[in-house]
Design an enzyme around this catalytic site. Structure first.
Site, PDB file in Angstrom:
ATOM      1  N   SER A   1      -2.190   1.830   9.709  1.00 21.56           N
ATOM      2  CA  SER A   1      -1.592   2.156  11.003  1.00 21.56           C
ATOM      3  C   SER A   1      -1.690   3.621  11.423  1.00 21.56           C
ATOM      4  O   SER A   1      -1.222   3.976  12.498  1.00 21.56           O
ATOM      5  CB  SER A   1      -0.113   1.751  10.983  1.00 21.56           C
TER       6      SER A   1
ATOM      7  N   LEU B   1       4.566  11.742  13.378  1.00 24.27           N
ATOM      8  CA  LEU B   1       5.131  12.960  13.960  1.00 24.27           C
ATOM      9  C   LEU B   1       6.644  13.141  13.748  1.00 24.27           C
ATOM     10  O   LEU B   1       7.075  14.162  13.197  1.00 24.27           O
ATOM     11  CB  LEU B   1       4.791  12.998  15.451  1.00 24.27           C
TER      12      LEU B   1
ATOM     13  N   THR C   1      -0.835  -2.651  19.445  1.00 17.48           N
ATOM     14  CA  THR C   1      -0.468  -1.325  19.926  1.00 17.48           C
ATOM     15  C   THR C   1      -0.993  -1.071  21.340  1.00 17.48           C
ATOM     16  O   THR C   1      -1.996  -1.660  21.747  1.00 17.48           O
ATOM     17  CB  THR C   1      -1.053  -0.262  18.971  1.00 17.48           C
ATOM     18  N   ASP C   2      -0.340  -0.148  22.046  1.00 17.90           N
ATOM     19  CA  ASP C   2      -0.838   0.244  23.374  1.00 17.90           C
ATOM     20  C   ASP C   2      -2.108   1.090  23.271  1.00 17.90           C
ATOM     21  O   ASP C   2      -2.795   1.312  24.261  1.00 17.90           O
ATOM     22  CB  ASP C   2       0.239   0.999  24.166  1.00 17.90           C
TER      23      ASP C   2
ATOM     24  N   THR D   1       0.875  -1.179   0.000  1.00 18.71           N
ATOM     25  CA  THR D   1       0.000   0.000   0.000  1.00 18.71           C
ATOM     26  C   THR D   1       0.913   1.230   0.000  1.00 18.71           C
ATOM     27  O   THR D   1       2.143   1.109  -0.071  1.00 18.71           O
ATOM     28  CB  THR D   1      -0.868   0.037   1.275  1.00 18.71           C
TER      29      THR D   1
HETATM   30  N1  LIG Z   1       4.172   2.603  14.346  1.00 18.43           N
HETATM   31  C1  LIG Z   1       3.990   2.451  15.648  1.00 18.43           C
HETATM   32  O1  LIG Z   1       4.397   3.307  16.438  1.00 18.43           O
HETATM   33  C2  LIG Z   1       3.339   1.186  16.179  1.00 18.43           C
HETATM   34  C3  LIG Z   1       3.328   0.983  17.563  1.00 18.43           C
HETATM   35  C4  LIG Z   1       2.761  -0.206  18.059  1.00 18.43           C
HETATM   36  C5  LIG Z   1       2.227  -1.141  17.187  1.00 18.43           C
HETATM   37  N2  LIG Z   1       2.243  -0.904  15.848  1.00 18.43           N
HETATM   38  C6  LIG Z   1       1.673  -1.953  14.964  1.00 18.43           C
HETATM   39  O2  LIG Z   1       2.769  -2.510  14.251  1.00 18.43           O
HETATM   40  C7  LIG Z   1       2.356  -2.889  12.933  1.00 18.43           C
HETATM   41  C8  LIG Z   1       3.242  -2.213  11.906  1.00 18.43           C
HETATM   42  O3  LIG Z   1       3.134  -0.795  12.042  1.00 18.43           O
HETATM   43  P1  LIG Z   1       3.949   0.186  11.082  1.00 18.43           P
HETATM   44  O4  LIG Z   1       4.028   1.499  11.764  1.00 18.43           O
HETATM   45  O5  LIG Z   1       5.175  -0.468  10.611  1.00 18.43           O
HETATM   46  O6  LIG Z   1       2.903   0.296   9.866  1.00 18.43           O
HETATM   47  P2  LIG Z   1       3.155   0.780   8.382  1.00 18.43           P
HETATM   48  O7  LIG Z   1       1.896   1.508   8.005  1.00 18.43           O
HETATM   49  O8  LIG Z   1       4.466   1.452   8.219  1.00 18.43           O
HETATM   50  O9  LIG Z   1       3.259  -0.594   7.556  1.00 18.43           O
HETATM   51  C9  LIG Z   1       2.145  -1.409   7.317  1.00 18.43           C
HETATM   52  C10 LIG Z   1       2.524  -2.394   6.223  1.00 18.43           C
HETATM   53  O10 LIG Z   1       1.393  -3.253   6.007  1.00 18.43           O
HETATM   54  C11 LIG Z   1       1.166  -3.366   4.620  1.00 18.43           C
HETATM   55  N3  LIG Z   1      -0.270  -3.598   4.409  1.00 18.43           N
HETATM   56  C12 LIG Z   1      -1.282  -2.726   4.658  1.00 18.43           C
HETATM   57  N4  LIG Z   1      -2.458  -3.269   4.302  1.00 18.43           N
HETATM   58  C13 LIG Z   1      -2.181  -4.518   3.845  1.00 18.43           C
HETATM   59  C14 LIG Z   1      -2.978  -5.589   3.340  1.00 18.43           C
HETATM   60  N5  LIG Z   1      -4.307  -5.452   3.216  1.00 18.43           N
HETATM   61  N6  LIG Z   1      -2.371  -6.743   2.982  1.00 18.43           N
HETATM   62  C15 LIG Z   1      -1.024  -6.881   3.099  1.00 18.43           C
HETATM   63  N7  LIG Z   1      -0.207  -5.888   3.537  1.00 18.43           N
HETATM   64  C16 LIG Z   1      -0.784  -4.733   3.906  1.00 18.43           C
HETATM   65  C17 LIG Z   1       1.622  -2.041   4.027  1.00 18.43           C
HETATM   66  O11 LIG Z   1       1.933  -2.162   2.633  1.00 18.43           O
HETATM   67  C18 LIG Z   1       2.838  -1.729   4.878  1.00 18.43           C
HETATM   68  O12 LIG Z   1       4.003  -2.300   4.318  1.00 18.43           O
HETATM   69  C19 LIG Z   1       0.879  -2.499  12.833  1.00 18.43           C
HETATM   70  O13 LIG Z   1       0.101  -3.636  13.090  1.00 18.43           O
HETATM   71  C20 LIG Z   1       0.684  -1.460  13.923  1.00 18.43           C
HETATM   72  O14 LIG Z   1      -0.644  -1.473  14.408  1.00 18.43           O
HETATM   73  C21 LIG Z   1       2.774   0.240  15.318  1.00 18.43           C
END
Ligand SMILES: NC(=O)c1ccc[n+]([C@@H]2O[C@H](COP(=O)([O-])OP(=O)(O)OC[C@H]3O[C@@H](n4cnc5c(N)ncnc54)[C@H](O)[C@@H]3O)[C@@H](O)[C@H]2O)c1
Length: 350
Positions: free
Chosen positions: A87, A197, A132-133, A38
């Protein structure tokens, strides 16, 4: 021991760090990066490991059940580490259904694919769900989220993640699928898409653009360096108890405004600008609806039971992050084109 692990969302921010760590540290494992690519997925995040013998990439959408069945049949994975998600909280406010589809339906599709492919023989199998928290809601001035804090999500994003957590637990309880969940605080670090951010503000400071701070700037977040999150996932994957939950956090709370001021001063030093110059870019903007005031994680269980703790201080991690963005301006330029710019206009009206 050899293993095949499907890591979903491996082209995203955190996923790319998890894929890199597993590909590099476990040459005996085959790592299959499943990602739909995406707007948030960028294979350039993995250019340093893409030619490794134990790395595979599959452009697959977790909403496509046939493609998931085919992938499980082809690779016969022993484990799934599930990070694919929509996310970004602000995007969830604009289009909540996208979050229901990917985060809830996509997770259930993946649970079904694993359950069907493993056909009741769960020995040596693991479905690890990364969450996530934000599922815990908001804290007042004191207190910390523990693994037993009641779920109380406030944004469509956190509601969709909470729902996916419930489904993962339900599959553990109902079908005895071996599941683990971890709930982590806000991450920062290299390869972070510049809508969130820290990378947004690094990019805006470089380009002398306004730094939009929500509300009074006193929203508080617990920040964790992304490589420490990947290390925690490694430890939990290998040593965590199935059917259990682990909170991951940095023991590191910052108000948004204090964080932005620290970033301005680190960047002024590096860009040869006079002290205080970038702070003049700070602009307070209308608050985000449903904005949670404070998040803070109690990560003591993970420390006590599995021996994990963060490896860098926030000051070290933030300096490393800023230095990475300053020496990877091509990466930044590439991702700040197209969809990102349209989104930015829609969100901030500039
Ligand atoms: N970023 C944070 O601070 C944070 C903190 C805690 C937990 N998380 C969790 O960690 C995970 C990763 O977060 P991130 O920040 O790296 O997200 P991100 O948005 O950077 O990456 C998400 C990835 O998922 C892929 N994706 C989205 N929809 C999809 C689909 N339908 N099928 C297959 N792939 C798909 C996207 O192409 C992307 O590569 C998430 O589950 C998020 O909830 C994130």
């Amino acid at each position: 021991m050899s293993k095949t692990i499907v890591i979903t969302g491996g082209a995203g921010f955190i996923g790319s760090h998890v894929v890199r760590l597993f590909v590099s540290n476990y040459p005996e494992y085959t790592i299959v990066n499943l990602d739909a690519l995406t707007y948030a997925g960028n294979l350039a995040n993995l250019s340093d490991v893409e030619s490794a013998a134990n790395y595979r990439f599959s452009k697959t959408n977790i909403l496509d059940t046939d493609a998931l069945a085919a992938l499980f049949a082809e690779y016969k994975p022993d484990a799934v580490i599930h990070l694919a998600a929509e996310s970004h909280v602000d995007r969830s406010i604009l289009s909540p259904l996208d979050f229901v589809f990917t985060n809830v339906v996509g997770t259930v599709n993946l649970l079904n694919a694993a359950k069907t492919a493993w056909a009741g023989d769960f020995s040596g199998k693991l479905f690890y769900h990364v969450s996530t928290d934000e599922v815990y809601g908001a804290l007042g001035d004191t207190g910390l989220f523990t693994e037993t804090t009641k779920y109380d999500p406030h944004s469509p994003y956190s509601a969709s993640k909470a729902s996916s957590d419930h489904f993962v637990r339900a599959y553990g309880d109902t079908y005895e699928l071996p599941v683990i969940i971890s709930n982590c605080s806000n991450n920062y670090g290299p390869y972070h898409f510049p809508e969130k951010l820290i990378p947004l503000f690094i990019n805006n400071i470089i380009n002398k653009k306004p730094l939009p701070v929500y509300g009074d700037g006193l929203y508080t977040r617990d920040w964790l360096f992304v490589k420490d999150h990947a290390r925690a996932i490694d430890v939990i994957f290998h040593k965590g108890k199935t059917h259990d939950t682990y909170n991951i956090g940095g023991f590191n709370e910052w108000t948004n405004i204090a964080l932005v001021k620290l970033m301005c001063s680190l960047m002024d030093e590096r860009l040869g600008r006079k002290a205080g110059e970038s702070e003049e870019l700070i602009t307070y903007v209308k608050d985000r609806p449903g904005h949670d005031r404070r998040y803070a994680i109690d990560a003591n269980k993970l420390n006590r039971e599995l021996g994990w703790s963060p490896s860098v201080t926030f000051e070290e991690g933030l300096a490393q992050t800023i230095d990475w963005y300053l020496s990877n301006e091509d990466w930044l330029k590439q991702v700040t084109s197209g969809d990102y710019l349209n989104y930015y206009k829609e969100q901030y009206g500039k």
